[in-house]
Design a protein around this motif. Structure first.
Motif, PDB file in Angstrom:
ATOM      1  N   GLU A 149     -14.624   5.348   6.030  1.00  0.00           N
ATOM      2  CA  GLU A 149     -14.011   3.782   5.650  1.00  0.00           C
ATOM      3  C   GLU A 149     -13.983   2.678   5.970  1.00  0.00           C
ATOM      4  N   ARG A 172       0.871   0.923   9.540  1.00  0.00           N
ATOM      5  CA  ARG A 172       1.332   1.367   8.653  1.00  0.00           C
ATOM      6  C   ARG A 172       2.060   2.770   9.720  1.00  0.00           C
ATOM      7  N   GLY A 179     -11.604  -1.226   1.811  1.00  0.00           N
ATOM      8  CA  GLY A 179     -11.132  -0.904   0.790  1.00  0.00           C
ATOM      9  C   GLY A 179     -10.860  -2.249  -0.051  1.00  0.00           C
ATOM     10  N   GLY A 180     -11.227  -1.852  -1.208  1.00  0.00           N
ATOM     11  CA  GLY A 180     -10.834  -3.403  -2.237  1.00  0.00           C
ATOM     12  C   GLY A 180     -11.471  -3.039  -3.797  1.00  0.00           C
ATOM     13  N   GLY A 237     -10.814  -8.812  -4.734  1.00  0.00           N
ATOM     14  CA  GLY A 237     -11.019  -8.978  -3.581  1.00  0.00           C
ATOM     15  C   GLY A 237     -11.345  -7.377  -2.454  1.00  0.00           C
ATOM     16  N   PHE A 238     -10.869  -7.507  -1.428  1.00  0.00           N
ATOM     17  CA  PHE A 238     -11.177  -6.247  -0.351  1.00  0.00           C
ATOM     18  C   PHE A 238     -10.621  -6.124   0.941  1.00  0.00           C
ATOM     19  N   GLY A 239     -10.207  -5.434   1.745  1.00  0.00           N
ATOM     20  CA  GLY A 239      -9.746  -5.474   3.040  1.00  0.00           C
ATOM     21  C   GLY A 239     -10.714  -4.918   4.021  1.00  0.00           C
ATOM     22  N   MET A 240     -10.990  -4.876   5.402  1.00  0.00           N
ATOM     23  CA  MET A 240     -11.616  -4.657   5.959  1.00  0.00           C
ATOM     24  C   MET A 240     -11.458  -4.374   7.368  1.00  0.00           C
ATOM     25  N   MET A 258      -6.550  -7.131  10.010  1.00  0.00           N
ATOM     26  CA  MET A 258      -7.167  -6.859   8.642  1.00  0.00           C
ATOM     27  C   MET A 258      -7.872  -7.774   8.732  1.00  0.00           C
ATOM     28  N   ARG A 270     -12.194  -0.453  12.358  1.00  0.00           N
ATOM     29  CA  ARG A 270     -12.981   0.754  12.600  1.00  0.00           C
ATOM     30  C   ARG A 270     -14.462   0.003  11.842  1.00  0.00           C
ATOM     31  N   GLU A 281       1.214  -1.378   0.068  1.00  0.00           N
ATOM     32  CA  GLU A 281       0.484  -0.020   0.103  1.00  0.00           C
ATOM     33  C   GLU A 281       1.108   1.473  -0.200  1.00  0.00           C
ATOM     34  N   ARG A 287      -8.017  -6.623  -9.215  1.00  0.00           N
ATOM     35  CA  ARG A 287      -6.208  -6.154  -9.646  1.00  0.00           C
ATOM     36  C   ARG A 287      -6.356  -6.734 -11.168  1.00  0.00           C
ATOM     37  N   TYR A 319      -1.914  -2.012  -8.200  1.00  0.00           N
ATOM     38  CA  TYR A 319      -2.446  -3.273  -8.623  1.00  0.00           C
ATOM     39  C   TYR A 319      -3.176  -3.266  -9.159  1.00  0.00           C
ATOM     40  N   HIS A 353      -6.871   6.477  12.612  1.00  0.00           N
ATOM     41  CA  HIS A 353      -5.946   6.007  12.117  1.00  0.00           C
ATOM     42  C   HIS A 353      -4.915   5.061  13.463  1.00  0.00           C
ATOM     43  N   LEU A 354      -5.008   3.740  13.025  1.00  0.00           N
ATOM     44  CA  LEU A 354      -3.888   3.331  13.872  1.00  0.00           C
ATOM     45  C   LEU A 354      -2.498   2.874  13.058  1.00  0.00           C
ATOM     46  N   GLU A 395       2.193   5.600  10.039  1.00  0.00           N
ATOM     47  CA  GLU A 395       1.135   6.806   9.139  1.00  0.00           C
ATOM     48  C   GLU A 395       1.781   7.834   9.835  1.00  0.00           C
TER      49      GLU A 395
END
Ligand code: 4AD
Ligand code: MG
Length: 430
Positions: free
Chosen positions: A353, A207, A356-357, A397-400, A222, A404, A164, A360, A329, A216-217, A209
């Motif tokens: 959010e 991350r 995100g997904g 695919g996706f990531g939850m 995930m 959050r 990412e 690909r 990707y 944000h953490l 960040e």
């Protein structure tokens, strides 16, 4: 002596049982002591009458401090006025450890103080409720995927390459080589999907960040499903079923905990498929109408997400973001190559959010081109490129993000309480 958990106390009405736990609170009125006992499964009031116990036991009850650990024996009585419907008349009490003055009192404390005492704050009923709901969410995620034939495939944490973007990598030394803590298991799930069809991973992701926001953490968990022979539409269909299943499960199984948090569940109850879908272009229009000055081509900010989410009752998909603001990707839309076949899912009520997904890139040449554009070293992605050399198929695919999602379902305004021990920009203790 039968040892029981407070949650099962109703099965022992009129009987003598032994509880093991901690003193949550204590008050006395001369001849009687009221000891609020917490054992992790629940809370119950223990009553000690001077006439029922030895003078030593009564003195011990009188001396109990908040969070002292005890073994308490007594008879279970039904009591309509008691919070759990029962109380226990104690006839014996043993001290396991007398707690010194407990730093967290029922009075108000600042968040910073509480975060510094997170190891103790976990004992409060609110934090207990949040983390019980978190556990239920995780169980529901896994049940949903397991029941639908997704295979759990664990992704590595130490990785040689970014998923990412290179600006948020935690770097570490790997016997003289560079390694990074995983930002996402996605790339490995793409490999696994080509082996098993439908897969998911669930684990911690990292991350670096440099943003200090309530969403944000540095370390978060995930869940990332990946599906061979799936496109963006199918991806969104699975997501709306998945999220609805998780929300309904929590409403069903964790009513008590939601009540502790005083969560208004009206809008959660409406979370069922289908979810509204808007394109990024439509999102930009809505935002401009509401006074936002965001420019086409940039990712949505937290404030933008809140404005958008407010327009809808349910979670809303924003699909087809400009490729330039998304990861390398993402597959371009064949009808409009400047946008990607991706979607973010925004939670209602301003929680932002949660997923995100998207689809690909399945074409080797295009993927190589994108890696170069993003200045990513092709050597580190050799294995990933192989997936496009040997039987490449459309896949999505996706990531939850679990935290959050917990924040949204629990109605918490900050993710720091959604994980047992938060890793934040200026905090790595306890
Ligand atoms: O949108 P993101 O960055 O997507 C990915 O990582 C993809 N590789 C996932 C995939 O397609 N397999 O992150 C996905 C989700 C976000 O929607 C958010 O819920 C959560 O992960 N997330 C964070 N949660 C807490 N703190 C952070 N710093 C987060 N960054 C992302
Ligand atoms: Mg995202």
């Amino acid at each position: 002596m039968s040892i029981v958990y407070i949650k099962d106390i109703g099965q022992h009405e009129g009987k003598e049982v032994t509880l093991r736990g901690w003193v949550q609170n204590k008050r006395s009125s001369g001849k009687v002591q009221f000891v609020l006992i917490r054992d992790g499964s629940g809370v119950i009031q223990g009553v000690v009458f001077k006439g029922d116990v030895t003078p030593e036991t009564f003195a011990l009850a009188d001396s109990l401090t908040q969070e002292s650990s005890i073994v308490a024996t007594g008879t279970v009585r039904k009591d309509e006025r008691a919070p759990g419907g029962y109380e226990i008349s104690l006839n014996d009490l043993k001290l396991v450890n007398k707690a010194i003055e407990y730093p967290i009192s029922p009075k108000e404390h600042g968040v910073d103080f509480l975060m510094s005492h997170r190891h103790l704050w976990l004992r409060s009923s609110r934090q207990h409720a949040v983390l019980a709901i978190r556990a239920e969410i995780i169980r529901a995620c896994r049940d949903f995927l397991d029941e639908r034939g997704f295979i759990l495939v664990d992704a590595p944490i130490l990785t040689p390459a970014a998923c990412e973007g290179t600006t948020t990598l935690f770097e570490t030394d790997y016997f003289g080589d560079r390694a990074f803590l995983s930002q996402s298991g996605q790339l490995y799930m793409e490999a696994a999907a080509m082996a098993f069809g439908r897969v998911y991973c669930f684990g911690p992701t990292f991350r670096a960040e440099k943003s200090k926001t309530r969403r944000h953490l540095m370390e978060f968990w995930m869940i990332e499903p990946e599906m061979a022979f799936a496109d963006l539409d199918e991806d969104m269909r699975v997501q709306e079923e998945f999220v609805s299943y998780v929300v309904q499960r929590v409403l069903d199984k964790r009513e008590k905990e939601l009540a502790v948090l005083e969560r208004d569940t009206t809008r959660l109850k409406r979370v069922e498929p289908p979810f509204p879908r808007i394109s990024y272009d439509e999102a930009v229009e809505i935002l401009h109408r509401h006074g936002s000055e965001m420019k086409w081509g940039t990712d949505l900010g937290g404030g933008d997400e809140t404005i958008l989410a407010e327009q809808f009752e349910k979670p809303v998909f924003v699909h087809r973001y400009p490729s330039q603001c998304k990861a390398f990707y993402m597959k371009p839309d064949p009808d409009r190559p400047e946008v990607a076949l991706c979607a973010d899912l925004l939670a209602p009520e301003g929680y932002g959010e949660i997923i995100g997904g998207g689809q690909r890139i399945d074409d080797l040449a295009l993927l190589e081109e994108r890696l170069a554009e993003h200045s990513l070293p092709a050597e580190a992605y050799g294995w990933y490129l192989d997936l496009r050399r040997y039987g490449s198929v459309p896949h999505a695919g996706f990531g939850m993000g679990i935290e959050r999602t917990v924040a949204w379902i629990c109605g918490l305004d900050h993710v720091r309480e959604t994980i047992p021990f938060a890793r934040m920009l200026y905090r790595m203790y306890p």
